[in-house]
Motif scaffolding. Sequence first.
Motif, short mmCIF file in Angstrom:
data_model
loop_
_atom_site.label_atom_id
_atom_site.label_comp_id
_atom_site.label_asym_id
_atom_site.label_seq_id
_atom_site.Cartn_x
_atom_site.Cartn_y
_atom_site.Cartn_z
N VAL A 15 28.67 49.76 28.62
CA VAL A 15 29.84 49.90 29.48
C VAL A 15 29.40 50.65 30.74
O VAL A 15 28.56 51.55 30.67
CB VAL A 15 30.93 50.67 28.71
CG1 VAL A 15 32.10 51.03 29.61
CG2 VAL A 15 31.40 49.85 27.51
N GLY A 19 33.29 54.03 32.42
CA GLY A 19 34.12 53.44 31.38
C GLY A 19 34.77 52.17 31.90
O GLY A 19 34.53 51.75 33.03
N MET A 20 35.59 51.54 31.05
CA MET A 20 36.27 50.33 31.50
C MET A 20 37.48 50.04 30.63
O MET A 20 37.49 50.37 29.45
CB MET A 20 35.31 49.14 31.55
CG MET A 20 34.81 48.62 30.24
SD MET A 20 33.50 47.34 30.35
CE MET A 20 34.06 46.22 31.57
N PRO A 21 38.49 49.41 31.23
CA PRO A 21 39.65 49.02 30.44
C PRO A 21 39.29 47.92 29.46
O PRO A 21 38.32 47.20 29.65
CB PRO A 21 40.66 48.52 31.49
CG PRO A 21 39.89 48.29 32.72
CD PRO A 21 38.60 49.06 32.63
N ALA A 22 40.09 47.82 28.40
CA ALA A 22 39.87 46.81 27.38
C ALA A 22 41.21 46.22 26.96
O ALA A 22 42.26 46.83 27.16
CB ALA A 22 39.15 47.43 26.18
N TRP A 23 41.16 45.02 26.39
CA TRP A 23 42.36 44.32 25.97
C TRP A 23 42.16 43.77 24.57
O TRP A 23 41.04 43.47 24.16
CB TRP A 23 42.66 43.17 26.94
CG TRP A 23 43.03 43.65 28.30
CD1 TRP A 23 44.30 43.87 28.77
CD2 TRP A 23 42.16 43.97 29.39
NE1 TRP A 23 44.27 44.31 30.09
CE2 TRP A 23 42.96 44.39 30.49
CE3 TRP A 23 40.78 43.98 29.55
CZ2 TRP A 23 42.44 44.78 31.71
CZ3 TRP A 23 40.24 44.37 30.77
CH2 TRP A 23 41.07 44.76 31.83
N PRO A 31 46.87 45.27 26.85
CA PRO A 31 45.84 46.32 26.96
C PRO A 31 45.69 47.10 25.66
O PRO A 31 46.60 47.15 24.83
CB PRO A 31 46.37 47.21 28.07
CG PRO A 31 47.85 47.03 28.04
CD PRO A 31 48.08 45.60 27.59
N THR A 32 44.53 47.70 25.50
CA THR A 32 44.25 48.57 24.37
C THR A 32 43.52 49.79 24.92
O THR A 32 43.48 50.00 26.13
CB THR A 32 43.44 47.82 23.28
OG1 THR A 32 43.35 48.65 22.12
CG2 THR A 32 42.08 47.41 23.75
N PRO A 34 40.76 52.19 26.44
CA PRO A 34 39.59 51.90 27.27
C PRO A 34 38.30 52.22 26.52
O PRO A 34 38.29 53.00 25.57
CB PRO A 34 39.78 52.82 28.48
CG PRO A 34 40.65 53.92 27.99
CD PRO A 34 41.52 53.34 26.90
N LEU A 35 37.21 51.62 26.97
CA LEU A 35 35.90 51.88 26.39
C LEU A 35 35.23 53.05 27.11
O LEU A 35 35.34 53.19 28.33
CB LEU A 35 35.01 50.63 26.47
CG LEU A 35 35.53 49.40 25.73
CD1 LEU A 35 34.56 48.24 25.89
CD2 LEU A 35 35.78 49.69 24.27
N ASP A 36 34.53 53.87 26.34
CA ASP A 36 33.86 55.05 26.88
C ASP A 36 32.69 54.67 27.78
O ASP A 36 32.05 53.63 27.57
CB ASP A 36 33.33 55.93 25.75
CG ASP A 36 34.44 56.57 24.94
OD1 ASP A 36 35.53 56.79 25.49
OD2 ASP A 36 34.21 56.85 23.75
N VAL A 63 36.96 42.50 27.54
CA VAL A 63 36.76 43.26 28.77
C VAL A 63 36.48 42.29 29.92
O VAL A 63 36.26 41.10 29.69
CB VAL A 63 35.57 44.25 28.64
CG1 VAL A 63 35.84 45.28 27.56
CG2 VAL A 63 34.27 43.52 28.36
#
Length: 184
Positions: A15, A19-23, A31-32, A34-36, A63
Amino acid sequence: MAFSPPPGFRPTHVVPQHGMPAWEAPDPARPTLPLDPLLPVQLMERRGDWGQVLCANGWSAWVDGRYLVAVPQDPPATDSPLTRAADPRPLVARAEETPARYRSAVEDLAAGALDGESFHSRTKGLRIGIGVDGESVWLYDAAHERWVYADGTRSATYATDDGPRATAEDPGHAPTQVVTPDGT
């Protein structure tokens, strides 16, 4: 309690550092968490710009796959087929020339011999990438938009900049690709 990753887990990407958003699904409405930052993940599937990743703890999410940072894999085997860049010397020469051209433009800009627009014009299109590890070298071939691995005597294409391609059935979306750790 000791943690062990799922069987066959082999990180293919990490990542990005912020970090980044995740779904839950390739749908922005779901959405769920976010990833570290710098979390190792295994890319399992691609659907256009979406990428389904598996985390070491077994959790998976979707992602924006364009932002994943690829983990370097082993270089191609030395018996891999040679490509049109079989002789690495021209790429090495370009790798030497590009910083010299950039440095010259910077010196002219600093001396007042160039304005910002002229500097932009002189440096436009200059691209370089090089990694050297003993006898191995990875060179970016800007003319063909690809990375080339060389072992001193020959080279082979290692990766390309080609983006996802649309299918004939759905020209607006790239085909789904199942990605495995061994590249098949």
